[in-house]
Write a protein that holds these residues in place. Structure first.
Motif, mmCIF file in Angstrom:
data_model
loop_
_atom_site.group_PDB
_atom_site.id
_atom_site.type_symbol
_atom_site.label_atom_id
_atom_site.label_comp_id
_atom_site.label_asym_id
_atom_site.label_seq_id
_atom_site.Cartn_x
_atom_site.Cartn_y
_atom_site.Cartn_z
ATOM 1 N N TYR A 46 4.912 5.766 7.467
ATOM 2 C CA TYR A 46 4.527 5.175 8.641
ATOM 3 C C TYR A 46 5.389 4.660 9.579
ATOM 4 C CZ TYR A 46 0.316 5.109 5.724
ATOM 5 O OH TYR A 46 -0.860 5.580 5.045
ATOM 6 N N TYR A 50 0.867 -1.504 0.035
ATOM 7 C CA TYR A 50 0.043 0.019 -0.047
ATOM 8 C C TYR A 50 0.971 1.205 -0.185
ATOM 9 C CZ TYR A 50 -3.121 3.491 1.661
ATOM 10 O OH TYR A 50 -3.724 4.787 1.865
ATOM 11 N N THR A 51 0.613 2.092 -0.965
ATOM 12 C CA THR A 51 1.247 3.511 -0.803
ATOM 13 C C THR A 51 0.188 4.514 -0.724
ATOM 14 O OG1 THR A 51 1.157 3.418 -3.394
ATOM 15 C CG2 THR A 51 3.278 2.771 -2.261
ATOM 16 N N PRO A 52 0.292 5.434 0.004
ATOM 17 C CA PRO A 52 -0.632 6.679 0.152
ATOM 18 C C PRO A 52 -0.944 7.344 -1.123
ATOM 19 C CG PRO A 52 0.708 6.612 1.917
ATOM 20 C CD PRO A 52 1.334 5.595 0.910
ATOM 21 N N ARG A 53 -1.859 7.896 -1.444
ATOM 22 C CA ARG A 53 -2.264 8.421 -2.793
ATOM 23 C C ARG A 53 -1.495 9.525 -2.891
ATOM 24 N NH1 ARG A 53 -8.383 9.121 -4.377
ATOM 25 N NH2 ARG A 53 -8.209 7.039 -4.161
ATOM 26 N N TYR A 54 -1.518 10.534 -1.645
ATOM 27 C CA TYR A 54 -0.989 11.878 -1.899
ATOM 28 C C TYR A 54 0.389 12.078 -1.410
ATOM 29 C CZ TYR A 54 -5.712 12.846 -3.335
ATOM 30 O OH TYR A 54 -6.876 12.744 -4.077
ATOM 31 N N TYR A 55 1.122 11.004 -1.010
ATOM 32 C CA TYR A 55 2.234 11.228 -0.386
ATOM 33 C C TYR A 55 3.473 11.076 -1.380
ATOM 34 C CZ TYR A 55 6.327 10.123 2.899
ATOM 35 O OH TYR A 55 7.237 10.237 3.567
#
Length: 94
Positions: free
Chosen positions: A25, A13-18
């Motif tokens: 994390y 999982y990679t954050p959308r706006y990071y």
């Protein structure tokens, strides 16, 4: 029945706006980059020796005189509470 070994599912999982570097994390202490005792797994003796070396090489160097004075006052207060006789340390006049 138990012949097929199942592996756990892995999610990437990679954050959308990071858009930063590294893991968002990751839990990291505020002062870890300044400490020499954090990081590698050491024995208790190794941690103690590195802490002493870090203490000696610090900007302040040596010990804090305020702490020594406070400890001396607390020891005298404790001796007063247990009714310790300090006259045993004084020379006797014959």
């Amino acid at each position: 029945m138990g012949f097929i070994k199942r592996e756990n599912k892995k999610f990437d999982y990679t954050p959308r706006y990071y858009k930063g570097d590294g893991n968002p994390y990751e839990v990291k202490h505020k002062f870890d980059e300044f400490r020499t005792t954090v990081g590698k797994r050491k024995s208790l003796k190794g941690k103690f020796n590195s802490a002493i070396n870090e203490f000696k090489n610090s900007k302040n160097g040596g010990f804090n005189s305020t702490i020594v004075i406070i400890v001396a006052i607390l020891v005298l207060f404790f001796l007063f509470i247990i009714d310790f006789d300090l006259s045993i340390f004084l020379p006797k006049d014959n």
